[in-house]
Design an enzyme around this catalytic site. Structure first.
Site, PDB file in Angstrom:
ATOM      1  N   ARG A  73       0.856  -1.189   0.000  1.00 50.76           N
ATOM      2  CA  ARG A  73       0.000   0.000   0.000  1.00 50.76           C
ATOM      3  C   ARG A  73       0.888   1.233   0.000  1.00 50.76           C
ATOM      4  O   ARG A  73       2.023   1.212   0.479  1.00 50.76           O
ATOM      5  CB  ARG A  73      -0.912   0.003   1.222  1.00 50.76           C
ATOM      6  CG  ARG A  73      -1.816  -1.228   1.333  1.00 50.76           C
ATOM      7  CD  ARG A  73      -2.604  -1.207   2.626  1.00 50.76           C
ATOM      8  NE  ARG A  73      -3.468  -2.381   2.738  1.00 50.76           N
ATOM      9  CZ  ARG A  73      -3.135  -3.518   3.338  1.00 50.76           C
ATOM     10  NH1 ARG A  73      -1.912  -3.644   3.875  1.00 50.76           N
ATOM     11  NH2 ARG A  73      -3.985  -4.522   3.417  1.00 50.76           N
TER      12      ARG A  73
ATOM     13  N   HIS B  29      -2.680   2.227  -5.672  1.00 53.12           N
ATOM     14  CA  HIS B  29      -3.483   1.032  -5.444  1.00 53.12           C
ATOM     15  C   HIS B  29      -3.713   0.289  -6.754  1.00 53.12           C
ATOM     16  O   HIS B  29      -3.867  -0.937  -6.755  1.00 53.12           O
ATOM     17  CB  HIS B  29      -4.818   1.399  -4.791  1.00 53.12           C
ATOM     18  CG  HIS B  29      -5.258   0.405  -3.765  1.00 53.12           C
ATOM     19  ND1 HIS B  29      -4.597   0.234  -2.565  1.00 53.12           N
ATOM     20  CD2 HIS B  29      -6.284  -0.483  -3.758  1.00 53.12           C
ATOM     21  CE1 HIS B  29      -5.200  -0.709  -1.859  1.00 53.12           C
ATOM     22  NE2 HIS B  29      -6.212  -1.167  -2.562  1.00 53.12           N
TER      23      HIS B  29
ATOM     24  N   ARG C  66      -0.865  -1.868  -7.101  1.00 51.06           N
ATOM     25  CA  ARG C  66      -1.042  -3.005  -6.190  1.00 51.06           C
ATOM     26  C   ARG C  66      -1.941  -4.064  -6.832  1.00 51.06           C
ATOM     27  O   ARG C  66      -1.635  -5.252  -6.801  1.00 51.06           O
ATOM     28  CB  ARG C  66      -1.638  -2.501  -4.880  1.00 51.06           C
ATOM     29  CG  ARG C  66      -1.957  -3.565  -3.828  1.00 51.06           C
ATOM     30  CD  ARG C  66      -2.392  -2.852  -2.554  1.00 51.06           C
ATOM     31  NE  ARG C  66      -3.045  -3.713  -1.590  1.00 51.06           N
ATOM     32  CZ  ARG C  66      -2.419  -4.438  -0.667  1.00 51.06           C
ATOM     33  NH1 ARG C  66      -1.097  -4.415  -0.609  1.00 51.06           N
ATOM     34  NH2 ARG C  66      -3.090  -5.174   0.199  1.00 51.06           N
TER      35      ARG C  66
ATOM     36  N   HIS D  30      -3.312  -9.320   3.285  1.00 50.31           N
ATOM     37  CA  HIS D  30      -4.744  -9.475   3.491  1.00 50.31           C
ATOM     38  C   HIS D  30      -5.003 -10.392   4.676  1.00 50.31           C
ATOM     39  O   HIS D  30      -4.409 -11.470   4.768  1.00 50.31           O
ATOM     40  CB  HIS D  30      -5.409 -10.073   2.242  1.00 50.31           C
ATOM     41  CG  HIS D  30      -5.533  -9.111   1.111  1.00 50.31           C
ATOM     42  ND1 HIS D  30      -5.666  -9.510  -0.202  1.00 50.31           N
ATOM     43  CD2 HIS D  30      -5.539  -7.750   1.087  1.00 50.31           C
ATOM     44  CE1 HIS D  30      -5.756  -8.444  -0.982  1.00 50.31           C
ATOM     45  NE2 HIS D  30      -5.669  -7.373  -0.225  1.00 50.31           N
TER      46      HIS D  30
ATOM     47  N   TYR E 287      -8.725 -11.092  -7.256  1.00 45.97           N
ATOM     48  CA  TYR E 287      -7.731 -11.017  -8.329  1.00 45.97           C
ATOM     49  C   TYR E 287      -7.787 -12.242  -9.236  1.00 45.97           C
ATOM     50  O   TYR E 287      -7.353 -12.177 -10.378  1.00 45.97           O
ATOM     51  CB  TYR E 287      -6.336 -10.854  -7.733  1.00 45.97           C
ATOM     52  CG  TYR E 287      -6.186  -9.574  -6.966  1.00 45.97           C
ATOM     53  CD1 TYR E 287      -6.269  -8.341  -7.606  1.00 45.97           C
ATOM     54  CD2 TYR E 287      -6.005  -9.580  -5.586  1.00 45.97           C
ATOM     55  CE1 TYR E 287      -6.164  -7.162  -6.897  1.00 45.97           C
ATOM     56  CE2 TYR E 287      -5.889  -8.406  -4.871  1.00 45.97           C
ATOM     57  CZ  TYR E 287      -5.975  -7.202  -5.526  1.00 45.97           C
ATOM     58  OH  TYR E 287      -5.879  -6.030  -4.829  1.00 45.97           O
TER      59      TYR E 287
END
Length: 346
Positions: free
Chosen positions: A198, A292, A295, A318, A327
């Protein structure tokens, strides 16, 4: 202070003392016990103040009078005023978290929020860059793809440090302060894409968090959870250049151990980092991109390259595998798009 913050503060002050004290105690619990970030605590407080303001309007002036019907009425009112499904889901989660805490603390005789349902938030698939697009973005500082050679106008550094007089002319390091900016931008972009961290995590890195021998960075994520994330050879080269030639030119009295520095020598501001990514993406003719977005792209490319879902979960930090599974949907959609474009019977 924003207009919404002023409105929340005004409603908070207007609450009955018992409700106001409950909000403050819960906020302290989130900050000190749960180690939540300032932004997370502010979001919870905003939701609770809205809930209690609605409860008072319904005649509920004591915490013991809070029940499921009040919670449902509050959410219904939020929906009629146009709140999005994601906002409703978050506010319901805030109410449930407070109810559970208040019950454990003895402020509520029952956990009235446990039965509170909330609309399932619609999760849109994140947009990601192709591998060649990500490479063009990350290589931007090396190829000087900015509209001009002038460095971006940085926001005040995190520490608000005054300009270091020693850096008004050529820096004492191997390069000038202005020439060091592309080196800083390059290492920022390399780390964001190579590790998928992040933007707040990248800006929070210290020099000592980099293990050059193992090519690993130590990251402190949400809730203060620590994890180690590997990076590749291109990021290592960018780090070496930055630490040898760039950082010494930008370092100031307020730099401390910060790895990435802003224009005034303090720790790089996350908002400035977002502007840097956006500027290079625009200059390279790429779609609108944020840290992001990098990311998302890193996670998608890892999975497309055969990485294990659990490994990607650990890399991204996570807490739930469901956050990482989105994803896999991105990869399937890209596969379908390629099939429709290439297959003669698609």
């Amino acid at each position: 202070m924003s207009r919404s913050d002023r409105s929340t503060r005004a409603m908070h002050q207007a609450l009955p003392p018992a409700l106001r004290e409950a909000v403050d105690d819960f906020a302290e619990h989130l900050s000190r016990v749960r180690n939540r970030s300032t932004h997370t605590v502010r979001a919870y407080v905003t939701d609770l103040v809205s809930l209690f303001d609605h409860a008072v309007r319904m005649g509920c002036v004591d915490l013991a009078e809070l029940d499921l019907s009040v919670l449902r009425s509050w959410l219904a009112r939020q929906r009629t005023t146009g709140a999005a499904r994601t906002s409703l889901a978050r506010r319901a989660a805030s109410a449930r978290a407070f109810s559970a805490w208040a019950h454990r603390a003895g402020l509520l005789s029952a956990d009235v929020g446990a039965a509170l349902a909330s609309p399932r938030a619609h999760r849109e698939l994140p947009s990601v860059l192709r591998a060649d697009q990500a490479a063009a973005l990350v290589d931007g500082p090396t190829r000087r793809v900015r509209p001009t050679d002038a460095p971006p106008t940085d926001l005040p550094d995190t520490h608000g440090a005054p300009t270091n007089p020693a850096r008004t002319g050529p820096a004492a390091g191997p390069t000038s302060g202005e020439a060091a900016v592309p080196l800083r931008d390059r290492v920022l972009l390399e780390l964001l894409y190579a590790t998928g961290v992040r933007v707040s995590e990248a800006c929070g890195l210290d020099v000592g968090d980099v293990d050059h021998g193992r090519r690993v960075i130590r990251v402190f994520g949400k809730g203060g959870r620590e994890r180690s994330v590997p990076y590749g050879v291109p990021a290592q080269r960018a780090l070496d250049d930055w630490l040898r030639r760039g950082r010494p030119a930008m370092v100031g009295t307020h730099s401390g151990d910060a790895l990435l520095l802003g224009a005034r020598g303090g720790r790089l501001n996350p908002t400035t980092a977002r502007q840097i990514v956006g500027a290079y993406a625009e200059a390279a003719g790429l779609p609108r991109t944020s840290p992001h977005g990098l990311r998302h792209s890193a996670a998608t490319h890892l999975l497309e390259g055969g990485a294990d879902l659990r490994a990607v979960q650990e890399l991204l930090g996570h807490s739930s595998l469901s956050s990482t599974q989105i994803y896999t949907h991105v990869s399937v959609e890209r596969l379908r798009a390629a099939y429709r474009q290439a297959h003669p019977r698609a």
